[in-house]
Design a protein around this motif. Structure first.
Motif, PDB file in Angstrom:
ATOM      1  N   ILE A  17     -40.214  63.711 -63.613  1.00 55.65           N
ATOM      2  CA  ILE A  17     -41.260  63.494 -64.618  1.00 55.65           C
ATOM      3  C   ILE A  17     -41.003  62.186 -65.358  1.00 55.65           C
ATOM      4  CG2 ILE A  17     -42.144  64.293 -66.850  1.00 55.65           C
ATOM      5  CD1 ILE A  17     -42.053  67.114 -65.786  1.00 55.65           C
ATOM      6  N   ALA A  18     -39.752  62.014 -65.781  1.00 60.84           N
ATOM      7  CA  ALA A  18     -39.428  60.802 -66.530  1.00 60.84           C
ATOM      8  C   ALA A  18     -39.656  59.553 -65.680  1.00 60.84           C
ATOM      9  CB  ALA A  18     -37.987  60.852 -67.017  1.00 60.84           C
ATOM     10  N   LYS A  19     -39.264  59.621 -64.399  1.00 61.04           N
ATOM     11  CA  LYS A  19     -39.364  58.416 -63.577  1.00 61.04           C
ATOM     12  C   LYS A  19     -40.783  58.165 -63.087  1.00 61.04           C
ATOM     13  CE  LYS A  19     -34.656  57.860 -62.117  1.00 61.04           C
ATOM     14  NZ  LYS A  19     -33.689  57.904 -61.028  1.00 61.04           N
ATOM     15  N   LEU A  20     -41.499  59.226 -62.709  1.00 55.81           N
ATOM     16  CA  LEU A  20     -42.829  59.020 -62.126  1.00 55.81           C
ATOM     17  C   LEU A  20     -43.915  58.893 -63.187  1.00 55.81           C
ATOM     18  CD1 LEU A  20     -42.692  61.513 -59.104  1.00 55.81           C
ATOM     19  CD2 LEU A  20     -42.471  59.039 -59.049  1.00 55.81           C
ATOM     20  N   ILE A  21     -43.816  59.676 -64.249  1.00 60.42           N
ATOM     21  CA  ILE A  21     -44.885  59.645 -65.249  1.00 60.42           C
ATOM     22  C   ILE A  21     -44.597  58.601 -66.334  1.00 60.42           C
ATOM     23  CG2 ILE A  21     -46.270  61.003 -66.866  1.00 60.42           C
ATOM     24  CD1 ILE A  21     -46.549  62.055 -64.054  1.00 60.42           C
ATOM     25  N   ILE A  22     -43.404  58.636 -66.908  1.00 59.30           N
ATOM     26  CA  ILE A  22     -43.123  57.703 -67.999  1.00 59.30           C
ATOM     27  C   ILE A  22     -42.732  56.337 -67.430  1.00 59.30           C
ATOM     28  CG2 ILE A  22     -41.697  57.238 -70.017  1.00 59.30           C
ATOM     29  CD1 ILE A  22     -41.455  60.252 -70.386  1.00 59.30           C
ATOM     30  N   GLY A  23     -41.818  56.329 -66.461  1.00 63.00           N
ATOM     31  CA  GLY A  23     -41.425  55.052 -65.868  1.00 63.00           C
ATOM     32  C   GLY A  23     -40.276  54.419 -66.633  1.00 63.00           C
ATOM     33  N   VAL A  24     -39.146  54.195 -65.974  1.00 62.67           N
ATOM     34  CA  VAL A  24     -37.979  53.631 -66.635  1.00 62.67           C
ATOM     35  C   VAL A  24     -37.488  52.410 -65.859  1.00 62.67           C
ATOM     36  CG1 VAL A  24     -35.776  54.202 -67.692  1.00 62.67           C
ATOM     37  CG2 VAL A  24     -37.312  56.041 -67.038  1.00 62.67           C
ATOM     38  N   ASP A  25     -37.385  51.292 -66.537  1.00 65.37           N
ATOM     39  CA  ASP A  25     -36.770  50.094 -65.959  1.00 65.37           C
ATOM     40  C   ASP A  25     -35.325  50.031 -66.429  1.00 65.37           C
ATOM     41  OD1 ASP A  25     -38.937  49.216 -64.673  1.00 65.37           O
ATOM     42  OD2 ASP A  25     -39.353  47.503 -65.968  1.00 65.37           O
TER      43      ASP A  25
ATOM     44  N   VAL B 279     -43.857  37.351 -70.234  1.00 67.12           N
ATOM     45  CA  VAL B 279     -42.940  37.990 -69.288  1.00 67.12           C
ATOM     46  C   VAL B 279     -43.020  37.287 -67.941  1.00 67.12           C
ATOM     47  CG1 VAL B 279     -42.953  40.292 -70.301  1.00 67.12           C
ATOM     48  CG2 VAL B 279     -44.696  39.697 -68.627  1.00 67.12           C
ATOM     49  N   LYS B 280     -41.939  37.421 -67.155  1.00 73.74           N
ATOM     50  CA  LYS B 280     -41.926  36.826 -65.827  1.00 73.74           C
ATOM     51  C   LYS B 280     -42.426  37.849 -64.807  1.00 73.74           C
ATOM     52  CE  LYS B 280     -38.835  34.495 -62.697  1.00 73.74           C
ATOM     53  NZ  LYS B 280     -38.678  35.680 -61.838  1.00 73.74           N
ATOM     54  N   ASP B 281     -41.963  39.078 -64.945  1.00 71.20           N
ATOM     55  CA  ASP B 281     -42.392  40.159 -64.052  1.00 71.20           C
ATOM     56  C   ASP B 281     -42.970  41.290 -64.900  1.00 71.20           C
ATOM     57  OD1 ASP B 281     -41.499  38.920 -61.725  1.00 71.20           O
ATOM     58  OD2 ASP B 281     -39.461  39.644 -62.044  1.00 71.20           O
ATOM     59  N   THR B 282     -43.897  42.054 -64.296  1.00 72.94           N
ATOM     60  CA  THR B 282     -44.526  43.107 -65.081  1.00 72.94           C
ATOM     61  C   THR B 282     -43.645  44.347 -65.225  1.00 72.94           C
ATOM     62  OG1 THR B 282     -45.714  43.852 -63.124  1.00 72.94           O
ATOM     63  CG2 THR B 282     -46.874  42.368 -64.590  1.00 72.94           C
ATOM     64  N   SER B 283     -42.670  44.536 -64.321  1.00 72.62           N
ATOM     65  CA  SER B 283     -41.634  45.549 -64.510  1.00 72.62           C
ATOM     66  C   SER B 283     -40.571  45.312 -63.449  1.00 72.62           C
ATOM     67  CB  SER B 283     -42.196  46.980 -64.407  1.00 72.62           C
ATOM     68  OG  SER B 283     -42.333  47.384 -63.059  1.00 72.62           O
ATOM     69  N   GLN B 284     -39.657  46.251 -63.288  1.00 77.36           N
ATOM     70  CA  GLN B 284     -38.575  46.102 -62.305  1.00 77.36           C
ATOM     71  C   GLN B 284     -38.749  47.099 -61.169  1.00 77.36           C
ATOM     72  OE1 GLN B 284     -35.601  44.035 -63.264  1.00 77.36           O
ATOM     73  NE2 GLN B 284     -37.239  43.304 -64.574  1.00 77.36           N
TER      74      GLN B 284
END
Lengths: 212, 318
Positions: A17-25, B279-284
């Motif tokens: 859920i955290a990775k697919l819905i919220i998204g974490v870089d 920003v350079k990229d929109t995400s990683q």
């Protein structure tokens, strides 16, 4: 049995859920310890912060990961207490106790068991996407465990996903920037100063936040 | 079993996937060899290729699995692109619920695709999401920054949901109209040509690039890269169009020459937005590429163009 259930729930439900819905870089993943003892120190804006930090760990190290959280908040009802302690695995800390009680005893025992503490030195979520003052409990822990690595982490975005007081989470991509681990410096004041300035410095690697 | 099923797919599509596999293998070989020949110049190629394998695997599998899987995949891709956009773009504290509503437009638009209703699809985003976000924001009551924010919301929905949605809708073309390689062949060809154009421009630019087109927006874009890319892509388009599309020669020449130009402008438009946002990229999300928006930028402009040109020159359905 409960440990297995906890891991299944975290890996099978919470992390996706955290990775697919919220998204974490994540940046600086190599700096993250996968075995304890270690103290992860992050800025705090939202309950989502704990979720983000848990997501950083591979499933094998999850059983050693213990978020340190306020007893007055999470142990209010029996259900919340059971869920927080048994599933999330929090170490409750008493924020109301005065100097006569040793509030850090639980943290010390956990470090002695080689666990990984997730600690928010601000002690409270505060205003969304703003960093407050750090409490010095972490310096006392570091002083007593001078060989334990302290890993600074800057978290961004969770305060937008679920700010204090909000009920409905709204997906925004969050960032977790993990800094290089460091150890007890020998002096509380300079330790606290360097911890805070390190986390502030990590924030420059996060995308600019436009939250008007 | 899986092999039999694959053999049932149209010949052009099978050949297309074979060719793609070959390109991926060649690219990965290049990622191993080139950094050793010219150290320092190609170090972003290896992570880029790894992401390419992932993208081709997921999108390719959904294409072969049929329109249902493909629509679900693109609904998710639209959501991720929109999330990246709304994370970077300025939003106000009061707008959290409006953002949630904008995410809801992904579900509504792709629902129209799912029930194969083109009329609904055409009006949902440009009219009803437009009106709905404005109403909700007016209701929230904060007026400073209103116009800028409502504009940002709408820009995001148009490029991430409306424009990209055309790709998923192309999968609903009746098989009888595209006997060459089926609807999956049409979509495969669009995505392939758009991404091929990006790669061709990148390669021509790296090999011959001298004169910058737009140093303020996108310093890596050169005239040599762009024109080399356009011509290579046009040649590939005209050569392969008879196998994937019902287009005759002159229409395919026209689309072959215009599609890469739109792809180029999609790319630099997103670059301009990224510069604006700092920003350079929109995400990683995709190592070596950046975020979903970085990869989808050209497709956001080519998809509706390809769709409408097919509708004008060849398809009865749309």
């Amino acid at each position: 049995m409960l440990q297995l259930f906890r891991r299944l729930l975290l890996v099978g439900l919470v992390k996706p859920i955290a990775k697919l819905i919220i998204g974490v870089d994540v940046r600086g993943r190599r700096n993250l310890p996968i075995a304890g003892p270690a103290i992860i120190a992050a800025n705090h804006n939202s309950h989502i912060d704990t979720l983000l930090l848990i997501c950083l760990f591979p499933s094998a190290s999850l059983r050693h990961v213990r978020p340190v959280a306020a007893a007055d908040h999470f142990l209010q009802s029996p259900l919340s207490s059971w869920f927080s302690q048994k599933i999330v695995g929090i170490l409750p800390i008493d924020r109301t106790g005065g100097a006569k009680r040793d509030v850090l005893a639980g943290c010390r025992e956990a470090l002695e068991r080689d666990e990984i503490l997730l600690l928010f030195p601000e002690g409270t979520r505060g205003e969304a996407e703003e960093m407050g003052n750090f409490k010095s409990g972490i310096a006392r822990l570091a002083e007593q465990f001078p060989d334990t690595p302290i890993v600074p982490v800057y978290l961004q975005g969770a305060g937008r996903v679920l700010p204090r007081g909000a009920r409905i989470p709204v997906p925004f991509t969050c960032s977790a920037i993990i800094g290089k681990p460091f150890r007890w410096s020998g002096d509380r004041r300079s330790f606290m100063q360097s911890l805070k300035s390190t986390i502030e410095a990590l924030s420059s690697a996060a995308p600019p936040l436009r939250w008007l | 079993m899986a092999i039999d099923w694959f053999l049932l797919q149209p010949l052009a599509l099978r050949a297309g996937f074979g060719g793609l596999l070959l390109l991926l293998v060649l690219g990965s070989l290049a990622a191993i060899i080139l950094p050793r020949v010219q150290p320092g110049k190609w170090q972003d190629l290896a992570p880029r290729m790894t992401s390419w394998w992932l993208i081709c695997g997921i999108v390719g599998a959904a294409l072969l699995a049929g329109w249902q899987a493909f629509t679900l995949l693109f609904a998710y891709i639209s959501f991720v692109a929109l999330r990246e956009f709304l994370t970077l773009a300025p939003t106000r504290r009061e707008d959290r619920l409006v953002v949630l509503l904008v995410y809801l437009s992904v579900l509504i638009s792709y629902w129209a695709i799912w029930i194969n209703n083109y009329d609904y699809f055409l009006v949902i985003v440009p009219i009803y999401v437009f009106v709905g976000t404005a109403i909700t924001m007016a209701f929230m009551g904060r007026t400073d920054g209103f116009l800028a924010t409502v504009g940002i919301m709408h820009w995001g929905v148009i490029v991430c949901v409306y424009n990209l949605g055309h790709i998923a809708f192309l999968m609903r073309t009746p098989l009888a109209e595209v006997p060459q390689a089926g609807p999956a062949g049409l979509v495969f060809f669009l995505i392939f040509v758009t991404q091929f154009n990006d790669v061709a421009q990148y390669v021509w630019g790296k090999l011959l690039g001298r004169h910058k087109i737009s140093p303020t927006v996108s310093p890596n874009k050169t005239w040599e890269g762009a024109i080399g890319g356009f011509l290579t892509t046009a040649a590939v388009f005209v050569a392969l169009a008879p196998f994937f599309t019902p287009l005759s020669f002159y229409p395919s020449l026209f689309i072959g020459l215009t599609l890469p130009v739109l792809g180029f402008f999609g790319d630099i438009t997103m670059s301009a937005i990224k510069r604006d946002l700092g920003v350079k990229d929109t995400s990683q999300l995709l190592p070596g590429h950046g975020g979903a928006l970085d990869r989808l930028d050209s497709l956001m402009f080519t998809a509706p163009w390809y769709f409408h040109m097919l509708a004008i020159f060849a398809l009865e359905r749309f």
